[in-house]
Design a protein around this motif. Structure first.
Motif: not given
Length: 390
Positions: A112-116
């Motif tokens: 999730n962090v890498d996506r946002v």
């Protein structure tokens, strides 16, 4: 009767809080002739009832409404729903903290962090003590900072005997070389791996080649390959990150990147590599793309986790033009190129299942193999031959 200080001690509130309660008409004090303010046992019990209502999440205003009239059931239902949301959020917070302490799974959080915030994610991982090489592998492969070393040991065990680390074919690499607008003289290959494409570049051009990878064992394999074919004089190998290439501007007339630009992000690669090209220099890169406007839900779910930036060809072409390139040519890798990579990989996984029954890396690779088997054609690799324009 209780003086305000005595009442405060009984109910665990401050004098200021009790005065506020009185201002809101929740309690009613009386002032004696000597000037002291006093409260009755009724006030004491009323405050204790309010405290019990507040323990259910009601505000002071809502508590007053409940005291003065019949309980509003809809109000309680709304408060219950809000409380459930807060509990779920607190539970997520607890799970994250335990995972960061090494007591839980961090994969979903890293994804999730890498996506946002992909760039901030990478910087943060480096601040946690990972090298850039390790951080990039964590972003794309292990996705769990607590289990990274074990994951990568298993991952490398799977791939150590395999010739290819990504889809491709010699005939289609040669096809891409044939589509170059001019014969190159100085080539930079980014993410060369074991050097399959590097050797084809050497055999089909007269250029000097600088091959970059962050895996020294792959570069050793490449040097051995060139030595055995008497091509060493045309090869320079550099162990470095593709995000910080140690070369001067306008050093190359061709940059070659098969299946590697995604690691730093295609848009970042288009921008950061362009200064290394001479005027009208050429960039050849391949990228995973959607080949249909209606991919299956399972394929979407998988690639959103593994490669969130996957685009269709039209969108990627728009990115390319915005970055200041002209498209010389473009084509989709054949199914043979995928078979060259996945069939040996599937065989290798089958051979290791009994030796590595609890390997997360092996499980992840098996999932990708299944996506390839069931959905290839909905996605594929696109080769882009691009000329620097501005």
């Amino acid at each position: 009767m209780y003086r305000i200080s005595e009442l405060a001690e009984q109910v665990g509130l401050s004098r200021t809080a009790l005065l506020y309660y009185e201002k809101q008409q929740l309690i009613k004090g009386h002032r004696l002739d000597n000037g002291y303010r006093v409260y009755s046992d009724k006030d004491l019990q009323r405050i204790r009832l309010i405290q019990q209502l507040q323990s259910g999440g009601l505000t002071l205003k809502e508590c007053k409404a409940c005291l003065e009239a019949k309980v509003d059931r809809q109000l309680l239902k709304n408060r219950l729903q809000e409380l459930d949301r807060e509990i779920a959020q607190k539970q997520q917070s607890r799970q994250l903290l335990t995972a960061l302490l090494g007591e839980g799974d961090l994969k979903a959080w890293h994804e999730n962090v890498d996506r946002v915030a992909p760039d901030a994610h990478l910087d943060w991982l480096i601040k946690q003590g990972f090298t850039e090489k390790e951080a990039l592998r964590l972003k794309w492969l292990s996705k769990d900072m607590n289990e990274h070393d074990t994951y990568m040991a298993d991952f490398m065990k799977v791939f150590e005997t395999l010739e290819r680390w990504a889809p491709g074919s010699k005939s289609e690499t040669i096809k891409a070389i044939s589509l170059l607008p001019e014969e190159p003289k100085k080539i930079l290959e980014v993410g060369c791996g074991k050097g399959i494409a590097t050797q084809l570049l050497a055999q089909n051009t007269a250029a000097s080649i600088t091959a970059v990878d962050n895996e020294e064992s792959a570069l050793t394999r490449l040097r051995d390959r060139f030595s055995s074919n008497n091509l060493s004089s045309r090869l320079t190998t550099v162990c470095a990150s593709m995000t910080e290439l140690p070369f001067d501007t306008a050093s190359f007339d061709l940059i070659w990147a098969e299946g590697s630009a995604y690691i730093m992000g295609v848009n970042n690669a288009l921008t950061q590599w362009k200064p290394l090209l001479v005027e009208n220099g050429v960039l050849m890169l391949s990228d995973l793309v959607w080949l249909t406007d209606t991919p299956s839900e399972e394929a979407i779910k998988f690639w959103q986790q593994e490669y969130p930036d996957i685009q269709n060809v039209k969108t990627r072409l728009q990115h390319i033009k915005t970055a200041g390139y002209e498209v010389v040519d473009s084509f989709t890798l054949s199914d043979d190129a995928w078979r060259n990579y996945y069939e040996p990989l599937i065989t290798r996984v089958d051979a290791l299942i009994e030796q590595m029954p609890n390997s997360v890396a092996l499980e992840d690779i098996s999932k990708e193999n299944n996506i390839y088997t069931n959905y290839l054609g909905q996605f594929g690799y696109q080769m882009f031959i691009l000329r620097k324009r501005r």
